[in-house]
Design a protein around this motif. Structure first.
Motif, short mmCIF file in Angstrom:
data_model
loop_
_atom_site.label_atom_id
_atom_site.label_comp_id
_atom_site.label_asym_id
_atom_site.label_seq_id
_atom_site.Cartn_x
_atom_site.Cartn_y
_atom_site.Cartn_z
N ALA A 155 5.18 9.37 6.55
CA ALA A 155 6.78 7.97 6.17
C ALA A 155 7.06 7.94 4.70
O ALA A 155 8.66 7.96 4.54
CB ALA A 155 5.72 6.42 5.91
N ALA A 156 6.48 8.34 3.99
CA ALA A 156 6.99 9.01 2.72
C ALA A 156 7.99 10.28 2.72
O ALA A 156 9.11 9.63 2.11
CB ALA A 156 6.21 9.42 1.26
N ASP A 157 8.35 11.25 4.02
CA ASP A 157 8.95 11.76 4.24
C ASP A 157 10.31 11.42 4.82
O ASP A 157 11.59 11.95 4.58
CB ASP A 157 8.39 13.15 4.80
CG ASP A 157 8.98 14.53 4.65
OD1 ASP A 157 10.04 14.87 3.98
OD2 ASP A 157 9.94 14.51 5.83
N GLU A 158 9.88 10.62 5.62
CA GLU A 158 11.34 9.51 6.92
C GLU A 158 12.07 9.10 5.49
O GLU A 158 13.38 8.69 5.14
CB GLU A 158 10.74 9.10 7.45
CG GLU A 158 12.13 8.03 8.11
CD GLU A 158 11.76 7.98 9.60
OE1 GLU A 158 11.97 6.57 9.72
OE2 GLU A 158 10.16 8.00 9.77
N LEU A 159 11.29 7.74 4.03
CA LEU A 159 11.78 7.23 3.25
C LEU A 159 12.80 7.94 2.36
O LEU A 159 13.79 8.07 2.11
CB LEU A 159 10.72 6.41 2.99
CG LEU A 159 11.65 6.30 1.32
CD1 LEU A 159 12.81 4.73 2.14
CD2 LEU A 159 10.68 4.77 1.21
N LEU A 160 12.55 10.05 1.70
CA LEU A 160 13.16 10.70 1.34
C LEU A 160 14.26 10.98 1.50
O LEU A 160 15.61 10.88 1.45
CB LEU A 160 12.41 11.28 0.31
CG LEU A 160 12.55 12.52 -1.18
CD1 LEU A 160 13.33 11.74 -1.50
CD2 LEU A 160 11.58 13.36 -1.10
N ARG A 182 0.45 -1.30 -0.03
CA ARG A 182 -0.02 -0.03 -0.30
C ARG A 182 1.21 1.52 0.07
O ARG A 182 2.37 1.35 0.23
CB ARG A 182 -0.99 -0.13 1.64
CG ARG A 182 -1.94 -0.96 1.31
CD ARG A 182 -3.12 -0.90 2.73
NE ARG A 182 -4.13 -1.75 2.42
CZ ARG A 182 -5.49 -1.76 1.42
NH1 ARG A 182 -5.21 -0.80 1.08
NH2 ARG A 182 -6.30 -3.27 1.56
N ALA A 183 0.42 2.10 -0.48
CA ALA A 183 0.93 3.20 -0.10
C ALA A 183 1.03 3.98 1.06
O ALA A 183 1.12 3.14 2.00
CB ALA A 183 0.36 4.71 -1.01
N LEU A 184 2.30 5.22 1.03
CA LEU A 184 3.16 5.12 2.30
C LEU A 184 2.33 6.48 2.51
O LEU A 184 2.28 7.16 1.86
CB LEU A 184 4.42 5.39 2.15
CG LEU A 184 5.54 5.17 2.05
CD1 LEU A 184 7.17 5.25 1.54
CD2 LEU A 184 5.75 3.99 2.75
N ASP A 185 2.45 7.46 4.15
CA ASP A 185 1.37 8.26 4.34
C ASP A 185 2.91 8.92 4.01
O ASP A 185 3.45 8.98 4.19
CB ASP A 185 1.01 8.48 5.75
CG ASP A 185 2.71 8.23 6.72
OD1 ASP A 185 2.98 8.30 6.39
OD2 ASP A 185 0.99 6.95 7.95
N HIS A 186 2.41 10.65 4.06
CA HIS A 186 3.03 11.22 3.80
C HIS A 186 4.47 11.50 5.36
O HIS A 186 5.74 11.81 4.42
CB HIS A 186 2.64 12.58 4.48
CG HIS A 186 1.24 13.00 3.01
ND1 HIS A 186 2.00 13.21 1.70
CD2 HIS A 186 -0.05 12.83 2.75
CE1 HIS A 186 1.11 13.10 1.15
NE2 HIS A 186 0.19 13.10 1.18
N ARG A 236 15.57 18.70 -0.52
CA ARG A 236 14.27 19.10 0.27
C ARG A 236 13.17 19.87 -0.29
O ARG A 236 13.43 19.91 -1.22
CB ARG A 236 15.45 20.10 1.62
CG ARG A 236 15.99 19.67 2.27
CD ARG A 236 15.98 18.75 3.53
NE ARG A 236 16.49 17.87 4.46
CZ ARG A 236 16.54 16.75 4.34
NH1 ARG A 236 15.27 16.02 3.55
NH2 ARG A 236 16.92 16.21 5.24
N GLY A 237 12.53 20.40 0.97
CA GLY A 237 11.35 20.84 0.13
C GLY A 237 9.97 20.31 0.04
O GLY A 237 10.17 18.77 0.59
N GLU A 238 9.14 20.60 0.12
CA GLU A 238 8.00 20.07 0.44
C GLU A 238 8.03 19.39 -1.29
O GLU A 238 7.75 19.99 -2.70
CB GLU A 238 6.51 21.09 0.56
CG GLU A 238 5.30 20.29 0.66
CD GLU A 238 4.06 21.50 0.68
OE1 GLU A 238 3.20 21.20 0.72
OE2 GLU A 238 4.83 22.43 1.20
N VAL A 239 7.43 17.61 -1.40
CA VAL A 239 7.13 17.04 -2.47
C VAL A 239 5.75 16.81 -2.28
O VAL A 239 5.23 16.07 -0.93
CB VAL A 239 8.15 15.66 -2.60
CG1 VAL A 239 7.54 15.29 -3.39
CG2 VAL A 239 9.41 16.44 -2.90
N GLY A 240 4.42 17.01 -3.56
CA GLY A 240 3.49 16.97 -3.20
C GLY A 240 2.65 16.21 -4.20
O GLY A 240 3.80 14.87 -5.53
#
Length: 86
Positions: free
Chosen positions: A69-74, A63-67, A82-86
């Motif tokens: 978890a996705a930020d931590e993985l990145l 399943r998709a990562l929540d925001h 860095r910066g906001e990824v949406g």
């Protein structure tokens, strides 16, 4: 695939399985059920489509990562980004 595996491990990736026609999916299922040796088939498809012809093949639902978890993985894999990824 087995001949290719004589030279080393083989990974075959088939993305968007939901878009394959019935005959192609039957061929993929046939190959997946009979693969032997250092061979892995990774089939990726979207939720909500019928995959009955692929029954009997081991599967794992990802399943998709929540925001958060996705930020931590990145951040761990690419700390220079860095910066906001949406």
């Amino acid at each position: 695939m087995e001949a290719a595996a004589d030279d080393g491990p083989v990974l075959a990736l088939i993305d968007a399985v939901q878009w394959l026609d019935e005959a192609s999916r039957e061929c993929v299922a046939y190959a997946a059920r009979r693969a032997r040796g250092p061979i892995a088939l990774l089939l990726a498809g979207r939720e909500g489509y019928p995959y009955g012809d692929l029954e009997g093949i081991s599967s794992i639902e990802v399943r998709a990562l929540d925001h958060v978890a996705a930020d931590e993985l990145l951040g761990r894999s690419s700390p220079d980004i860095r910066g906001e990824v949406g």
